[in-house]
Write an enzyme that holds these catalytic residues in place. Structure first.
Site, PDB file in Angstrom:
ATOM      1  N   THR A  15       0.841  -1.199   0.000  1.00  0.00           N
ATOM      2  CA  THR A  15       0.000   0.000   0.000  1.00  0.00           C
ATOM      3  C   THR A  15       0.879   1.253   0.000  1.00  0.00           C
ATOM      4  O   THR A  15       2.103   1.170   0.050  1.00  0.00           O
ATOM      5  CB  THR A  15      -0.887   0.055   1.255  1.00  0.00           C
ATOM      6  OG1 THR A  15      -0.083   0.438   2.388  1.00  0.00           O
ATOM      7  CG2 THR A  15      -1.526  -1.300   1.547  1.00  0.00           C
ATOM      8  N   GLU A  61      -0.512  11.092 -11.619  1.00  0.00           N
ATOM      9  CA  GLU A  61      -1.590  10.797 -10.684  1.00  0.00           C
ATOM     10  C   GLU A  61      -2.890  11.355 -11.278  1.00  0.00           C
ATOM     11  O   GLU A  61      -2.842  12.222 -12.162  1.00  0.00           O
ATOM     12  CB  GLU A  61      -1.300  11.478  -9.335  1.00  0.00           C
ATOM     13  CG  GLU A  61      -0.050  10.958  -8.635  1.00  0.00           C
ATOM     14  CD  GLU A  61      -0.210   9.522  -8.158  1.00  0.00           C
ATOM     15  OE1 GLU A  61      -1.353   9.076  -7.963  1.00  0.00           O
ATOM     16  OE2 GLU A  61       0.818   8.840  -8.002  1.00  0.00           O
ATOM     17  N   ASP A 112       6.754  13.830  -4.168  1.00  0.00           N
ATOM     18  CA  ASP A 112       7.156  12.439  -4.387  1.00  0.00           C
ATOM     19  C   ASP A 112       8.684  12.364  -4.506  1.00  0.00           C
ATOM     20  O   ASP A 112       9.327  11.484  -3.919  1.00  0.00           O
ATOM     21  CB  ASP A 112       6.494  11.906  -5.671  1.00  0.00           C
ATOM     22  CG  ASP A 112       6.972  10.516  -6.020  1.00  0.00           C
ATOM     23  OD1 ASP A 112       6.704   9.581  -5.234  1.00  0.00           O
ATOM     24  OD2 ASP A 112       7.625  10.352  -7.075  1.00  0.00           O
ATOM     25  N   LYS A 150      11.640  10.656  -1.861  1.00  0.00           N
ATOM     26  CA  LYS A 150      12.726   9.751  -2.270  1.00  0.00           C
ATOM     27  C   LYS A 150      14.093  10.321  -1.876  1.00  0.00           C
ATOM     28  O   LYS A 150      14.975   9.586  -1.422  1.00  0.00           O
ATOM     29  CB  LYS A 150      12.635   9.498  -3.774  1.00  0.00           C
ATOM     30  CG  LYS A 150      11.412   8.630  -4.125  1.00  0.00           C
ATOM     31  CD  LYS A 150      11.115   8.641  -5.610  1.00  0.00           C
ATOM     32  CE  LYS A 150       9.889   7.789  -5.923  1.00  0.00           C
ATOM     33  NZ  LYS A 150       9.399   8.000  -7.310  1.00  0.00           N
TER      34      LYS A 150
END
Lengths: 452, 452
Positions: free
Chosen positions: B174, B291, B302, B306
């Protein structure tokens, strides 16, 4: 009022890795979670040490080496443990590796995790075995190894490692075929091997299979990341692609730092090449980028060996590095030149013929590269001169970098590519140490070789 | 007449990885070796199977999973073994992963090596626990999971896995923060975790440390290769650089497939960019590369997550992904647009302002890329628009590829670079399966969570 547990979390989530989705739906923690967190939540600045002392990162595959949990429950049988190490070869790579092992051990000691007990060193300077298995002082390995304390043979070494209560690794830092062909002896006794030596993996097919089979039968690990691309993640990446069920379609690359340097300079990207081939080879030789006799690079066999290694891992039964087309860049009349100097003296006479290849490429707006390829679909393997568009990753290579490209069923639109220095003592030793750490993370006291 | 053993081999060899050297000096095997080989030499075509049945490659770190040798000597305690697996989330990635696990198990069964027993599946469709720990038929997982057989909460799942005699892995497919924040519960019980979920590793620093610490304390493994760059070897490479004692100087890259696609098209290498920014975003959205609301890509978060993950592994105590400069590409007036459609409708009004950035870069012969950077020397981290020469690897990126570049003490002349698809169900699931295989190779029966 709040939902509890996995069910409502997932039901409201969907199962997409979508940031926007989760942001709007997952905000309400369950009462249960809140209670859990309030019990156990605390700041635990465990990373403070790591930047200075290089404590191994705790959640890496090859750390978590000591599990207090496991220790508690399996104390004598399955406890993760230090391993005994025999180092064969202490030249540039072996010497650097011993230094790196020393650094690793300092970190491991600080973190109270297993370390490497170097208990034997075999080198041109001497052969030392620590008869009581007490670790050799790595700050002083050169002097220790020079004290040579007895007969050294592979059998003696294998027996010695086999008599220990700890698991063992033989690290072969040589390029020797004789050492490589001794692997079955060690492997059959459950002794693991880590090596940058290409000889076992590019050996004639039957010999290669004998060595792989010895590892399979005993379960002893045989790790050789540095046999292709030094410390770059090439072999581990290829094996993981295969293990996870991907289908390898093509492996291609520039596998020789020497050839990379020569062609990046002789056929530069973005401008016309002007230097003669013999001049570029001379500069490479003078800078120590080639073997003492550059023919040992220019014959293409180093690349052929690496292509053989990767092709076999990908599933092709390559008979040997001589069994497929390899474009040698040694002009025929110079194959038999008596010395490296004679070869270098004769090379300029052939500059014009290879310059024609560059000119033809430049006319198409391309550059020339020396490339190894393995096509797993057509089962064709080769080492050859090829031309590439200026936007191709092979054209853009810098310095003496290696580049390796994997085209697979999953990486088909564009390949998975790894680039970087594929030679040099520090990165090669790091590749070997990486293999050793992986072995360390997988063995335990119960894995010690048997006593016979 | 022939020398015997290691000493003369090494003495004659030198310890260089030099082909020419060894060729001329190592030819004479010792009598001992010849005898050894004549006893054990045989052809053993073990690779025949692997191309068709995908039998796991035998000498990989994560194979040699079953050692007949080890089995014989440590049968009940340290035997390498299958593991129980609970899969949370069965969307694109989770569904693909279940298929890949099924493929892996078929290979493992053929090779008689340990496999993954999926004993629980939690999804939006239902929550199933195999009460007697018999493996769920993976050819039929969807129907099985829909039979939902009882209450599902993290506690119930942790207790269930803890009561098994086998070690266990929870696979979190998830993007849920709630699932990520349950990791300490599982880890503290010795249950391993594999996940592409970024939430745990980009959480506020104290929470991150709590999770890492739970792994450290119990020794349970916490693997998340796919949280950055999907199946590309990014996190494993970074951790191995650190573990082998290299010093990370800089990590930089294009970490978002969406942003890669948008900028590769909007600011193409080798020709003038002509498309409006809003047009390129629209094409990306229409092709499913963004998205549902493209603002969730364009806000840069995003990439910031990272960069946070990699920076922390490299040793920087990043407070959170909001704690450093992140260049959002959402025009200020559109931040509050009510819907994705409203946002897309408003975007063209801002094309001219971002086009100015492209024009400025083009005047210098450069292209524009959306880049995350972590400078470990100055301890500065950022996500920003940057311009690159046309020969720079970032400029040459194709399609929607990720590129990640590690500059280190050892890779300082040129960086170590990995390129490839960094998103997509197949490669992301493969990254998770790779982590699971690494866990499988490190755990044994004795590692089963305790019964309490």
């Amino acid at each position: 009022m709040y939902p509890t547990g996995i069910r409502p979390v997932l039901s409201s989530l969907g199962q997409r890795l979508s940031q926007s989705f989760t942001k709007t739906t997952v905000s309400p923690y369950t009462g249960r979670f809140v209670r859990y967190f309030s019990r156990s939540y605390r700041s635990s600045p465990i990373r403070g040490l790591s930047s200075t002392l290089r404590v191994p990162y705790r959640s890496f595959l090859s750390t978590n080496l000591t599990s207090p949990y496991t220790q508690k429950r399996t104390t004598m049988s399955a406890q993760k443990t230090s391993v005994n190490v025999a180092v064969i070869g202490t030249g540039n790579i072996g010497g650097e590796l011993l230094n790196q092992i020393q650094g690793f051990n300092i970190s491991a000691k600080a973190a109270n995790t297993p370390q490497f007990n170097v208990v034997a060193i075999s080198s041109i300077e001497g052969h030392f075995i620590s008869k009581d298995y007490s670790p050799i002082d790595l700050g002083n390995w050169k002097a220790v190894s020079q004290t040579g304390n007895g007969p050294a043979s592979f059998e003696v070494l294998a027996d010695f490692l086999g008599k220990s209560t700890l698991p063992a690794i033989v690290v072969d830092n040589t390029a020797s075929e004789a050492v490589a062909y001794s692997y079955p002896l060690f492997l059959s006794k459950g002794i693991n091997i880590a090596t940058p030596n290409k000889k076992a993996f590019s050996a004639p097919l039957a010999k290669y299979k004998e060595i792989i089979d010895a590892s399979r039968k005993s379960g002893a690990l045989l790790m050789h990341e540095s046999s292709v691309g030094a410390g770059l993640p090439i072999i581990s990446t290829l094996k993981e692609l295969i293990l996870t069920g991907d289908e390898i379609l093509k492996v291609e690359g520039i596998f020789s730092g020497t050839m990379s340097y020569i062609f990046n300079n002789w056929s530069p990207n973005g401008k016309k090449g002007t230097a003669a081939f013999s001049e570029v080879v001379k500069v490479a030789k003078d800078n120590g980028f080639t073997e003492p006799d550059p023919r040992d690079d220019l014959n293409g066999m180093d690349v052929a060996r690496k292509v053989t290694i990767l092709s076999r891992i990908a599933g092709l039964d390559i008979e040997s590095p001589e069994a497929f087309p390899v474009h040698s860049l040694i002009p025929e009349p110079l194959v038999t030149a008596a010395s490296a100097d004679d070869f270098m003296a004769g090379l300029p006479a052939f500059d014009a013929s290879i310059a024609a290849v560059r000119e033809a490429a430049e006319k198409e707006g391309k550059v020339v590269r020396f490339v190894g390829e393995s096509d797993l679909v057509s089962k064709k393997t080769s080492v050859s001169l090829k031309s590439y568009e200026t936007t191709h990753p092979f054209a853009n290579l810098q310095h003496a970098d290696n580049i390796i490209s994997f085209t697979t069923k999953r990486y088909s639109t564009t390949p998975l590519v790894v680039i970087g220095a594929g030679a040099g003592a520090a990165v090669t030793a790091a590749g070997v140490l990486g293999d050793m750490i992986k072995i360390l993370s997988q063995v335990r006291a119960a894995d010690a070789p048997s006593k016979n």
